[in-house]
Scaffold this active site. Structure first.
Site, PDB file in Angstrom:
ATOM      1  N   HIS A   1       0.828  -1.208   0.000  1.00  0.00           N
ATOM      2  CA  HIS A   1       0.000   0.000   0.000  1.00  0.00           C
ATOM      3  C   HIS A   1       0.863   1.259   0.000  1.00  0.00           C
ATOM      4  CE1 HIS A   1      -3.374  -2.632   0.788  1.00  0.00           C
ATOM      5  NE2 HIS A   1      -4.213  -1.615   0.840  1.00  0.00           N
TER       6      HIS A   1
ATOM      7  N   HIS B   1       1.021  -3.799   9.372  1.00  0.00           N
ATOM      8  CA  HIS B   1       2.397  -3.518   8.966  1.00  0.00           C
ATOM      9  C   HIS B   1       3.210  -2.938  10.113  1.00  0.00           C
ATOM     10  CE1 HIS B   1       2.754  -4.490   4.749  1.00  0.00           C
ATOM     11  NE2 HIS B   1       1.595  -3.891   4.488  1.00  0.00           N
TER      12      HIS B   1
END
Length: 216
Positions: free
Chosen positions: A130, A179
């Site tokens: 992302h 993450h």
């Protein structure tokens, strides 16, 4: 191109940071423990109050959204006969954010954080796809804007929006628990390094193609 060496130097620095992070992630992940824990705690300090906000923001970095926005932008650029811009955008999104990032993940095979995940992810963690995709798409548009919009206040506003979207998507990945901060930093460095190294080539080609079209 003016300042070509500055772009190349900056791009090389970002890629060196990415390589260093990758080396540490692969062989000495414990070195990143303090860094990741500190920034995760800071960015998740408002949890769960901001859940809905970050669940919305993160969608702007989802692969289908990035692809859809890139296709729309490419179509508009083609209609404006900006072929160099279209080619650079396509190579950046497909090559780096798409194929490149996926292959790099397989090289590191870093597992995701053990925090509660607010979104479902099945791929590896480093680098953040992302973050790379957002840096590539919004970063490409940010760097193109001086050649597309002459109104300086409007151009600056749009560039600030692009920068805010890049940062927002990166932060959302940490907040949502999918993450580590070092994953996001790695994605940003990979994307920024590629953009800065290839921008001089794009700008040169844009000038040549525009000059040739005027000669016809």
């Amino acid at each position: 191109m003016k300042h070509k060496l500055y772009y190349q130097f900056a791009g090389s620095c970002f890629l060196l940071v990415f390589v260093f992070l990758g080396y540490v992630v692969k062989f000495y992940p414990q070195w990143l423990g303090g860094f990741d824990t500190f920034f995760t705690n800071v960015l998740r300090s408002s949890y769960p109050a901001w859940n809905n906000f970050y669940l919305t923001i993160t969608k702007l970095g989802n692969p289908p959204v990035i692809t859809g926005l890139a296709v729309t932008a490419a179509a508009l650029l083609i209609l404006s006969r900006r072929y160099a811009e279209t080619l650079w955008l396509a190579v950046n999104v497909v090559g780096t954010a798409g194929i490149g990032n996926a292959l790099i993940k397989l090289a590191f095979m870093r597992q995701r954080p053990t925090l509660e995940h607010l979104v479902t992810e099945t791929s590896y963690s480093f680098p953040s796809g992302h973050s790379t995709g957002s840096m590539i798409l919004w970063g490409t548009l940010l760097m193109m804007l001086p050649g597309l919009i002459k109104n300086k206040p409007l151009r600056l506003l749009l560039q600030i929006c692009c920068g805010a979207l890049i940062l927002g998507v990166g932060v959302s990945r940490i907040y949502l628990g999918v993450h580590f901060p070092s994953d996001v930093l790695g994605g940003f460095c990979l994307g920024a390094g590629w953009l800065l190294l290839t921008y001089p080539l794009f700008d040169e080609r844009r000038f040549i193609w525009r000059f040739q079209s005027k000669q016809r």
